[in-house]
Motif scaffolding. Structure first.
Motif, PDB file in Angstrom:
ATOM      1  N   TRP A 161       0.821  -1.215   0.000  1.00 19.98           N
ATOM      2  CA  TRP A 161       0.000   0.000   0.000  1.00 19.98           C
ATOM      3  C   TRP A 161       0.859   1.271   0.000  1.00 19.98           C
ATOM      4  O   TRP A 161       0.340   2.372  -0.187  1.00 19.98           O
ATOM      5  N   ALA A 162       2.138   1.131   0.214  1.00 24.34           N
ATOM      6  CA  ALA A 162       3.032   2.293   0.254  1.00 24.34           C
ATOM      7  C   ALA A 162       3.830   2.456  -1.035  1.00 24.34           C
ATOM      8  O   ALA A 162       4.531   3.440  -1.206  1.00 24.34           O
ATOM      9  N   ILE A 163       3.717   1.488  -1.957  1.00 23.95           N
ATOM     10  CA  ILE A 163       4.560   1.540  -3.163  1.00 23.95           C
ATOM     11  C   ILE A 163       3.931   2.441  -4.212  1.00 23.95           C
ATOM     12  O   ILE A 163       2.819   2.189  -4.676  1.00 23.95           O
ATOM     13  N   GLY A 192      11.119  -0.127   1.737  1.00 24.06           N
ATOM     14  CA  GLY A 192      10.722   0.427   0.440  1.00 24.06           C
ATOM     15  C   GLY A 192       9.266   0.818   0.455  1.00 24.06           C
ATOM     16  O   GLY A 192       8.441   0.189   1.137  1.00 24.06           O
ATOM     17  N   GLY A 193       8.935   1.833  -0.320  1.00 24.07           N
ATOM     18  CA  GLY A 193       7.548   2.302  -0.396  1.00 24.07           C
ATOM     19  C   GLY A 193       7.505   3.799  -0.193  1.00 24.07           C
ATOM     20  O   GLY A 193       7.517   4.276   0.938  1.00 24.07           O
ATOM     21  N   SER A 194       7.511   4.547  -1.335  1.00 31.93           N
ATOM     22  CA  SER A 194       7.403   6.013  -1.292  1.00 31.93           C
ATOM     23  C   SER A 194       8.482   6.681  -0.438  1.00 31.93           C
ATOM     24  O   SER A 194       8.205   7.657   0.258  1.00 31.93           O
ATOM     25  N   GLY A 215      11.977   3.542  -5.403  1.00 32.23           N
ATOM     26  CA  GLY A 215      11.449   3.448  -6.764  1.00 32.23           C
ATOM     27  C   GLY A 215      11.408   4.819  -7.417  1.00 32.23           C
ATOM     28  O   GLY A 215      12.422   5.340  -7.885  1.00 32.23           O
ATOM     29  N   GLY A 216      10.229   5.427  -7.409  1.00 32.05           N
ATOM     30  CA  GLY A 216      10.008   6.699  -8.119  1.00 32.05           C
ATOM     31  C   GLY A 216      11.065   7.757  -7.845  1.00 32.05           C
ATOM     32  O   GLY A 216      11.560   8.404  -8.788  1.00 32.05           O
ATOM     33  N   ALA A 217      11.448   7.916  -6.599  1.00 30.13           N
ATOM     34  CA  ALA A 217      12.390   8.987  -6.250  1.00 30.13           C
ATOM     35  C   ALA A 217      13.812   8.678  -6.685  1.00 30.13           C
ATOM     36  O   ALA A 217      14.683   9.543  -6.600  1.00 30.13           O
TER      37      ALA A 217
HETATM   38  P1  PGA Z   1       8.330   3.673  -4.767  1.00 30.58           P
HETATM   39  O1  PGA Z   1       8.681   2.177  -5.179  1.00 30.58           O
HETATM   40  O2  PGA Z   1       9.535   4.240  -4.076  1.00 30.58           O
HETATM   41  O3  PGA Z   1       8.022   4.365  -6.066  1.00 30.58           O
HETATM   42  O4  PGA Z   1       7.144   3.609  -3.848  1.00 30.58           O
HETATM   43  C1  PGA Z   1       9.463   1.357  -4.337  1.00 30.58           C
HETATM   44  C2  PGA Z   1       9.610   0.006  -4.974  1.00 30.58           C
HETATM   45  O5  PGA Z   1       8.663  -0.424  -5.646  1.00 30.58           O
HETATM   46  O6  PGA Z   1      10.648  -0.657  -4.839  1.00 30.58           O
END
Ligand code: PGA
Length: 235
Positions: A161-163, A192-194, A215-217
Motif C-alpha cells: 500500500w506504500a509503493i 521500500g515504499g514512497s 522506486g520513483g524517487a
Molecule cells: P516507490 O517504489 O519508491 O516508487 O514507492 C518502491 C519500490 O517499488 O521498490
C-alpha cells in the motif's frame, strides 16, 4: 547501509548512461554506504559500463531460476553475471501482482541467483487489506519462510500500500515489521515504499532499517542523491 534505486520500466540505455555518469560524481564522497541501481534489462550493459571502477553496483530487476532453456522472456543469472551485473531483485510486489509471481517462484529465483554468485534483494510486504485485517505478520512469515539465510541475501520490506502511492509506513510500523522479519531471518532489511528526500532521514534512522529500496524517487538524480546523503548521515 544500502541505498538501492529500482528504476522499474524506466530509462533507455542512453538515459541510463547519462544518469550513471552524473551519479558517480555526486556520491563519490559519501561514506558508510553501499549503493546500487537496478535498471531494466536493456539498460544494464550501459549502466555497468558507465559505473565500472566506481563504488556503485548494478543489479537486475528479476532473474530466472534455470540456467538456460525454453523460458521465453526470461533471463538467467549466468547471463547477468557475464554482463558484470552484481545483484538481482526478486519477488517485487509488481511482479507478484501483475506477473503471477508466487512465494515458490520467488524462492526459486532467489536461490538460483545466490548460487550463481549474485547478491539478492528479496521483496516482501503486506497488502493494505491484509494490514487492516491484522494479517501483516502472517503474510511476512509466509513470504520470508521460503527464503534461506545467506551472506548475499537482503530482504526489502515494502508494504504494498506504500509503493508508488505517496503513503509511507510510519517509523513505528517500519521498525516493527523490520524487527519481525529479522526475528525470522538474520539478514539486512531495507525499507521500500514512497521513500523520498523528505522522509528518508526519519525512516533510515529507525532501528533495524538497514537501507532503502527507492522506486520513483530514484529516477531523478537530485532526489536519489539526497536520499543517499540521508543514508550516509544515518550510517
Ligand atoms: P516507490 O517504489 O519508491 O516508487 O514507492 C518502491 C519500490 O517499488 O521498490
Amino acid at each position: 547501509m544500502l541505498i538501492a534505486g529500482n528504476w522499474k520500466m524506466n530509462k533507455t540505455a542512453s538515459e541510463a548512461a547519462e544518469y550513471c555518469a552524473a551519479l558517480e560524481g555526486r556520491v563519490a564522497g559519501l561514506t558508510g554506504l553501499d549503493l546500487a541501481v537496478f535498471p531494466p534489462f536493456t539498460s544494464l550493459s550501459a549502466a555497468v559500463r558507465t559505473l565500472a571502477d566506481t563504488e556503485v553496483a548494478v543489479g537486475a530487476q528479476n532473474v530466472h531460476w534455470e540456467t538456460e532453456g525454453a523460458f521465453t522472456g526470461e533471463v538467467s543469472a549466468a547471463m547477468l553475471r557475464e554482463l558484470g551485473v552484481y545483484a538481482a531483485i526478486v519477488g517485487h510486489s509488481e511482479r507478484r501482482q501483475h506477473f503471477g509471481e508466487t512465494d515458490e517462484t520467488v524462492a526459486r529465483r532467489a536461490s538460483a541467483a545466490l548460487e550463481a554468485g549474485l547478491f539478492v534483494i528479496a521483496c516482501v510486504g503486506e497488502l493494505e487489506q491484509e494490514r487492516e485485517a491484522g494479517e501483516t505478520e502472517n503474510v511476512l512469515r509466509r513470504q520470508v519462510s521460503v527464503l534461506a539465510e545467506d551472506d548475499r541475501l537482503v530482504v526489502a520490506y515494502e508494504p504494498v500500500w506504500a509503493i508508488g502511492t505517496g503513503k509511507t509506513a510510519t517509523p513505528e510500523q517500519a521498525r516493527d515489521a523490520h524487527a519481525f522479519v529479522k526475528s525470522l531471518l538474520d539478514v539486512p532489511v531495507l525499507y521500500g515504499g514512497s521513500v523520498t528526500p523528505g522522509n528518508a532521514a526519519e525512516l533510515l534512522g529507525q532501528e533495524g532499517v538497514d537501507g532503502a529500496l527507492v522506486g520513483g524517487a530514484s529516477l531523478d538524480l537530485e532526489s536519489f542523491v539526497s536520499i543517499c546523503e540521508a543514508g550516509a548521515a544515518a550510517a
